[in-house]
Design a protein around this motif. Structure first.
Motif, PDB file in Angstrom:
ATOM      1  N   MET A   6     -22.152   6.488 -36.942  1.00 18.29           N
ATOM      2  CA  MET A   6     -22.534   7.474 -35.932  1.00 18.29           C
ATOM      3  C   MET A   6     -22.359   8.876 -36.511  1.00 18.29           C
ATOM      4  SD  MET A   6     -20.887   7.938 -32.126  1.00 18.29           S
ATOM      5  CE  MET A   6     -21.725   6.631 -31.270  1.00 18.29           C
ATOM      6  N   THR A   7     -23.355   9.724 -36.322  1.00 18.17           N
ATOM      7  CA  THR A   7     -23.274  11.106 -36.804  1.00 18.17           C
ATOM      8  C   THR A   7     -22.492  11.948 -35.805  1.00 18.17           C
ATOM      9  OG1 THR A   7     -25.300  11.791 -35.678  1.00 18.17           O
ATOM     10  CG2 THR A   7     -25.533  10.899 -37.913  1.00 18.17           C
ATOM     11  N   LYS A   8     -22.138  13.158 -36.221  1.00 20.45           N
ATOM     12  CA  LYS A   8     -21.393  14.042 -35.316  1.00 20.45           C
ATOM     13  C   LYS A   8     -22.240  14.369 -34.090  1.00 20.45           C
ATOM     14  CE  LYS A   8     -18.893  18.330 -34.807  1.00 20.45           C
ATOM     15  NZ  LYS A   8     -18.453  19.596 -35.371  1.00 20.45           N
ATOM     16  N   THR A   9     -23.534  14.580 -34.281  1.00 24.13           N
ATOM     17  CA  THR A   9     -24.415  14.886 -33.157  1.00 24.13           C
ATOM     18  C   THR A   9     -24.423  13.743 -32.154  1.00 24.13           C
ATOM     19  OG1 THR A   9     -25.803  16.200 -34.636  1.00 24.13           O
ATOM     20  CG2 THR A   9     -26.770  15.555 -32.542  1.00 24.13           C
ATOM     21  N   GLN A  10     -24.507  12.509 -32.648  1.00 25.24           N
ATOM     22  CA  GLN A  10     -24.494  11.343 -31.768  1.00 25.24           C
ATOM     23  C   GLN A  10     -23.138  11.195 -31.078  1.00 25.24           C
ATOM     24  OE1 GLN A  10     -25.524   8.559 -34.824  1.00 25.24           O
ATOM     25  NE2 GLN A  10     -27.661   8.402 -34.150  1.00 25.24           N
ATOM     26  N   LEU A  11     -22.062  11.464 -31.818  1.00 26.52           N
ATOM     27  CA  LEU A  11     -20.717  11.391 -31.248  1.00 26.52           C
ATOM     28  C   LEU A  11     -20.537  12.437 -30.153  1.00 26.52           C
ATOM     29  CD1 LEU A  11     -17.875  10.184 -31.242  1.00 26.52           C
ATOM     30  CD2 LEU A  11     -17.294  11.777 -33.081  1.00 26.52           C
ATOM     31  N   ALA A  13     -22.887  13.780 -28.293  1.00 27.23           N
ATOM     32  CA  ALA A  13     -23.691  13.371 -27.137  1.00 27.23           C
ATOM     33  C   ALA A  13     -23.000  12.249 -26.356  1.00 27.23           C
ATOM     34  CB  ALA A  13     -25.074  12.932 -27.593  1.00 27.23           C
ATOM     35  N   ALA A  14     -22.454  11.255 -27.063  1.00 31.44           N
ATOM     36  CA  ALA A  14     -21.774  10.143 -26.398  1.00 31.44           C
ATOM     37  C   ALA A  14     -20.509  10.615 -25.690  1.00 31.44           C
ATOM     38  CB  ALA A  14     -21.436   9.057 -27.415  1.00 31.44           C
ATOM     39  N   LEU A  15     -19.754  11.508 -26.331  1.00 28.82           N
ATOM     40  CA  LEU A  15     -18.532  12.022 -25.721  1.00 28.82           C
ATOM     41  C   LEU A  15     -18.850  12.872 -24.494  1.00 28.82           C
ATOM     42  CD1 LEU A  15     -15.457  12.196 -25.921  1.00 28.82           C
ATOM     43  CD2 LEU A  15     -15.742  14.187 -27.382  1.00 28.82           C
ATOM     44  N   ALA A  16     -19.893  13.684 -24.582  1.00 28.56           N
ATOM     45  CA  ALA A  16     -20.291  14.509 -23.436  1.00 28.56           C
ATOM     46  C   ALA A  16     -20.661  13.632 -22.244  1.00 28.56           C
ATOM     47  CB  ALA A  16     -21.469  15.403 -23.823  1.00 28.56           C
ATOM     48  N   GLU A  17     -21.379  12.547 -22.513  1.00 32.26           N
ATOM     49  CA  GLU A  17     -21.765  11.626 -21.440  1.00 32.26           C
ATOM     50  C   GLU A  17     -20.535  10.932 -20.858  1.00 32.26           C
ATOM     51  OE1 GLU A  17     -24.263   7.513 -21.056  1.00 32.26           O
ATOM     52  OE2 GLU A  17     -25.091   9.071 -22.365  1.00 32.26           O
ATOM     53  N   GLU A  18     -19.622  10.499 -21.723  1.00 30.19           N
ATOM     54  CA  GLU A  18     -18.404   9.812 -21.278  1.00 30.19           C
ATOM     55  C   GLU A  18     -17.513  10.735 -20.445  1.00 30.19           C
ATOM     56  OE1 GLU A  18     -16.055   6.402 -21.011  1.00 30.19           O
ATOM     57  OE2 GLU A  18     -17.952   6.526 -22.099  1.00 30.19           O
ATOM     58  N   MET A  19     -17.425  12.011 -20.861  1.00 33.26           N
ATOM     59  CA  MET A  19     -16.574  12.986 -20.163  1.00 33.26           C
ATOM     60  C   MET A  19     -17.242  13.570 -18.930  1.00 33.26           C
ATOM     61  SD  MET A  19     -15.112  15.154 -23.450  1.00 33.26           S
ATOM     62  CE  MET A  19     -14.938  16.619 -22.485  1.00 33.26           C
ATOM     63  N   GLY A  20     -18.567  13.462 -18.854  1.00 33.51           N
ATOM     64  CA  GLY A  20     -19.296  14.109 -17.771  1.00 33.51           C
ATOM     65  C   GLY A  20     -19.338  15.615 -17.957  1.00 33.51           C
TER      66      GLY A  20
END
Length: 96
Positions: A6-11, A13-20
């Motif tokens: 996983m790239t930093k950009t993907q990480l 995006a995933a973290l932003a979605e998880e955190m809301g």
């Protein structure tokens, strides 16, 4: 089967979605955690990331090494190495 990491950009995006939260906040959170881990481990300490593992600095003594090209034995000075110990929770999640 190997997949790309996983790239930093993907990480972010995933973290932003998880955190809301938005991507800027998620990126700042990742950068802050990275800075804390880097600072603590570089100072010789250790950091435990719950559910992931423990990152620590380990001192290695002076030792004899062999140059594989020439077969010559030489002394390598003492240095430090970063060691990562994976948490049991992560091992169990991977093996399920």
């Amino acid at each position: 089967m190997t997949t790309k990491p996983m790239t930093k950009t993907q990480l972010v995006a995933a973290l932003a979605e998880e955190m809301g939260a938005d991507k800027k906040t998620a990126s700042a959170a990742i950068d802050a955690v990275s800075a804390v881990v880097l600072r603590e481990v570089a100072a010789g300490g250790a950091v435990t990331l719950p559910g992931i593992g423990k990152i620590m600095c380990r001192a290695r003594p002076e030792r004899q090494v062999r140059n594989p090209a020439t077969g010559e034995t030489m002394t390598k000075p003492a240095d430090k190495a970063v060691k990562v110990t994976v948490a049991k929770a992560l091992k169990d999640a991977v093996n399920d």
